[in-house]
Design a protein around this motif. Structure first.
Motif, short mmCIF file in Angstrom:
data_model
loop_
_atom_site.label_atom_id
_atom_site.label_comp_id
_atom_site.label_asym_id
_atom_site.label_seq_id
_atom_site.Cartn_x
_atom_site.Cartn_y
_atom_site.Cartn_z
N ARG A 129 0.72 -1.25 0.26
CA ARG A 129 0.28 -0.28 -0.12
C ARG A 129 0.72 0.91 0.07
NH1 ARG A 129 -1.81 -0.41 6.25
NH2 ARG A 129 -0.86 -2.04 6.86
N MET A 130 1.72 1.35 -0.97
CA MET A 130 2.70 2.53 -0.84
C MET A 130 2.29 3.88 -1.07
SD MET A 130 5.37 1.27 0.39
CE MET A 130 6.88 2.56 -0.57
N SER A 131 1.10 3.73 -1.82
CA SER A 131 0.48 4.98 -1.97
C SER A 131 -0.69 5.23 -1.33
CB SER A 131 -0.81 4.69 -2.74
OG SER A 131 -2.17 3.87 -2.51
N ASP A 132 -0.42 5.04 -0.18
CA ASP A 132 -0.69 5.51 0.95
C ASP A 132 0.58 5.93 1.96
OD1 ASP A 132 -3.63 5.41 0.81
OD2 ASP A 132 -3.38 3.24 1.55
N LEU A 133 1.63 5.71 1.67
CA LEU A 133 2.43 5.69 2.27
C LEU A 133 3.13 7.42 2.77
CD1 LEU A 133 6.19 3.81 2.12
CD2 LEU A 133 5.81 7.07 2.87
N PRO A 134 2.74 8.17 2.13
CA PRO A 134 2.90 9.90 2.35
C PRO A 134 1.89 9.72 3.38
CG PRO A 134 2.87 10.01 0.15
CD PRO A 134 2.68 8.38 0.26
N PHE A 135 -0.10 9.65 3.06
CA PHE A 135 -0.26 9.48 4.88
C PHE A 135 -0.03 9.56 5.73
CE2 PHE A 135 -4.07 7.55 6.22
CZ PHE A 135 -4.80 8.77 7.06
N TYR A 136 0.10 7.89 5.78
CA TYR A 136 0.92 7.53 7.46
C TYR A 136 1.92 8.06 7.71
CZ TYR A 136 -1.50 3.26 5.25
OH TYR A 136 -2.71 1.98 5.09
N ALA A 137 2.88 8.77 6.83
CA ALA A 137 3.68 9.59 6.97
C ALA A 137 3.95 11.07 8.29
CB ALA A 137 5.27 9.77 6.45
N LYS A 138 3.29 11.08 7.34
CA LYS A 138 2.34 12.57 7.77
C LYS A 138 1.71 12.64 8.75
CE LYS A 138 1.72 14.58 3.26
NZ LYS A 138 1.10 15.67 2.13
N ALA A 139 0.95 11.23 9.50
CA ALA A 139 -0.20 11.08 10.57
C ALA A 139 0.86 10.86 11.82
CB ALA A 139 -0.62 10.02 10.00
N LEU A 140 1.94 9.41 11.68
CA LEU A 140 3.12 9.29 12.00
C LEU A 140 3.43 10.77 12.60
CD1 LEU A 140 3.47 6.10 10.72
CD2 LEU A 140 2.14 6.27 12.86
N LEU A 141 4.13 11.67 12.05
CA LEU A 141 4.64 13.27 12.19
C LEU A 141 3.95 13.59 13.24
CD1 LEU A 141 7.55 14.54 12.48
CD2 LEU A 141 6.08 15.96 9.90
N SER A 142 2.61 13.08 12.78
CA SER A 142 1.56 14.61 13.84
C SER A 142 1.58 13.95 15.19
CB SER A 142 0.32 14.20 13.50
OG SER A 142 -0.28 14.83 14.04
N GLN A 143 2.19 12.88 15.06
CA GLN A 143 1.54 11.53 16.29
C GLN A 143 2.96 11.67 17.60
OE1 GLN A 143 1.42 6.79 17.12
NE2 GLN A 143 -0.16 7.47 16.00
N GLU A 190 6.08 18.98 9.30
CA GLU A 190 5.67 18.71 7.85
C GLU A 190 6.80 17.97 7.23
OE1 GLU A 190 3.14 19.07 5.73
OE2 GLU A 190 1.71 20.42 7.14
N PHE A 191 6.83 17.61 6.15
CA PHE A 191 7.53 17.04 5.31
C PHE A 191 8.35 17.54 4.13
CE2 PHE A 191 6.15 12.87 7.49
CZ PHE A 191 8.09 12.77 8.19
N LEU A 192 9.68 17.80 3.87
CA LEU A 192 9.79 18.44 2.39
C LEU A 192 9.72 16.49 1.14
CD1 LEU A 192 13.56 19.95 2.73
CD2 LEU A 192 11.08 20.96 3.14
N SER A 193 9.05 17.90 -0.16
CA SER A 193 9.03 16.52 -0.88
C SER A 193 9.33 15.55 -1.54
CB SER A 193 7.78 17.65 -2.32
OG SER A 193 8.86 18.07 -2.85
N GLU A 194 10.71 15.80 -1.23
CA GLU A 194 11.91 15.23 -1.66
C GLU A 194 12.10 14.09 -0.46
OE1 GLU A 194 11.98 17.78 -1.73
OE2 GLU A 194 12.58 18.54 -3.16
N CYS A 195 11.73 14.02 0.45
CA CYS A 195 11.40 12.63 1.38
C CYS A 195 10.56 11.86 0.53
CB CYS A 195 10.85 13.44 3.17
SG CYS A 195 11.48 14.90 4.08
N PHE A 196 10.10 11.59 0.25
CA PHE A 196 9.01 10.82 0.00
C PHE A 196 9.24 10.09 -1.05
CE2 PHE A 196 5.76 14.41 1.38
CZ PHE A 196 5.37 14.30 2.61
N PRO A 197 9.94 10.05 -2.19
CA PRO A 197 10.57 9.67 -3.14
C PRO A 197 12.04 9.03 -2.21
CG PRO A 197 10.80 10.92 -3.99
CD PRO A 197 10.16 11.35 -2.88
N LEU A 198 12.56 8.54 -0.95
CA LEU A 198 13.24 8.09 -0.53
C LEU A 198 12.59 6.72 0.51
CD1 LEU A 198 15.62 10.85 0.90
CD2 LEU A 198 16.32 9.33 -0.24
N LEU A 199 11.08 7.43 1.23
CA LEU A 199 10.32 6.56 1.80
C LEU A 199 10.01 5.08 1.05
CD1 LEU A 199 8.88 9.35 4.41
CD2 LEU A 199 10.38 7.40 4.62
#
Length: 371
Positions: free
Chosen positions: A264-278, A290-299
């Motif tokens: 479910r990699m298409s949900d990864l940005p959503f999960y990452a942002k939710a976990l950062l908030s947590q 927040e994440f810089l946009s360059e973070c998501f390709p690495l993740l």
């Protein structure tokens, strides 16, 4: 009346101490009935006192749980809004969402057992908690238990409680998790780790909705819905006789299979942002939000063998390494333990004045990163 020696002997047996001699049968019968009634009332009072103590202990446990919840709410420690959107929107999660939706719509949805399977760290407890919070049992207690973490010698006591003096160290009555979850949901994580000897007692408690505390003879009735989770193949374990087949079928009324994070990699940005908030919740100052946009390709290029649990750890490390209001790609790379070079976003040609008046083009890499 009858002989004095007979009366003395019978009085001694019945415990009636106030009969005068000679003893008349009518008087003796009356006093005997009174003694029997007194003994019966004393026994009933003892039972009522035990029931009252049990009810008070249960009430005290619930009050303690509610007090802790109120304390956390007042201190803004929990503001979770439980919705199906928490699971994500990828195709791999679609089946999970549909199963939970059907469960919630059914009149039997508050009662049937649920077995959640999937690899470690895939979010099985989140799915279980979501079912509880969206069901008719949401006002009741939510009691999670990790079966794999319970000492084998204390598993029965943890599940069903014990009476005072049941074993060495049992200095008072203790309520088990089944009793604490009365009216709500009991979540049994890592159910596959439960010893075979305890599985039969668990099966009976689930089927009959009753049990006995360790060292007790009283049958305790409860209204509990059980949700179990495992990363094992319980069907195969039942075939190998390492897990009770009848317990498997009892738990497996509704089964939910949690996908891996890589599915479910298409949900990864959503999960990452939710976990950062947590992980930054309640932290003041300049904690990154927040994440810089360059973070998501690495993740997205990571395999995530530890699934969401690993993602949370990486997000926490990246937030720790970031200086400022955003998580940088460099921090994410360091958290993942991979080499990272800041990508060139724009190349500019600068003209520098030389001593001879000429100019020389110089390529400069300017790294810009939008928020």
């Amino acid at each position: 009346f009858f002989q004095a020696e007979d009366g003395i002997r019978d009085v001694a047996v019945t415990g009636v101490q106030t009969c005068a001699l000679p003893i008349y049968m009518n008087d003796f019968t009356h006093r005997l009935e009174a003694a029997v009634k007194s003994c019966s009332m004393q026994e009933e009072n003892r039972k009522l006192a035990a029931d009252l103590a049990s009810a008070n202990a249960k009430l005290a446990a619930r009050v303690e749980a509610r007090t802790e919840l109120v304390h956390r709410i007042q201190n803004h420690e929990t503001r979770t809004e439980w919705t199906l959107d928490m699971l994500g929107a990828s195709p791999a999660v679609k089946a999970v969402r549909e199963t939970i939706s059907q469960l919630l719509k059914s009149p039997l949805g508050n009662e049937v057992g649920v077995l959640i399977t999937g690899p470690s760290g895939s979010g099985k407890e989140v799915a279980a908690r979501l079912i509880h919070e969206l069901s008719g049992r949401s006002k009741g207690p939510w009691v999670p238990v990790n079966c794999g973490a319970l000492p084998e010698t204390l598993i029965e006591s943890e599940l069903f409680g014990h009476e005072k003096g049941a074993f060495t160290g049992a200095n008072s009555r203790k309520l088990g998790v089944f009793e604490l979850a009365d009216g709500g949901t009991l979540f049994l994580d890592e159910i596959g780790e439960l010893p075979l000897a305890m599985q039969s007692k668990l099966l009976r408690a689930i089927q009959e909705k009753s049990f006995r505390r360790v060292g007790g003879s009283e049958e305790v009735k409860v209204d509990v819905r059980v949700i179990a989770a495992t990363n094992k193949d319980l069907r195969a374990a039942a075939g190998n006789k390492t897990f009770r087949e009848d317990l498997f079928y009892r738990l497996n009324t509704v089964q939910i299979q949690m996908p891996t994070l890589s599915q479910r990699m298409s949900d990864l940005p959503f999960y990452a942002k939710a976990l950062l908030s947590q992980v930054t919740k309640g932290i003041g100052g300049k904690a990154p939000r927040e994440f810089l946009s360059e973070c998501f390709p690495l993740l997205e290029n990571h395999d995530w063998p530890g699934n969401l649990r690993e993602l949370k750890s990486v997000v926490q490390r990246a937030a720790l390494m970031s200086q400022g209001p955003v998580v940088t790609a460099e921090a994410v790379a360091n958290a993942l333990g991979v080499a990272h070079a800041t990508p060139l976003r724009k190349a500019a040609t600068l003209t520098l004045a030389a001593n001879n008046g000429s100019s020389a083009p110089v390529a400069a890499a300017v790294a810009t990163a939008p928020a």
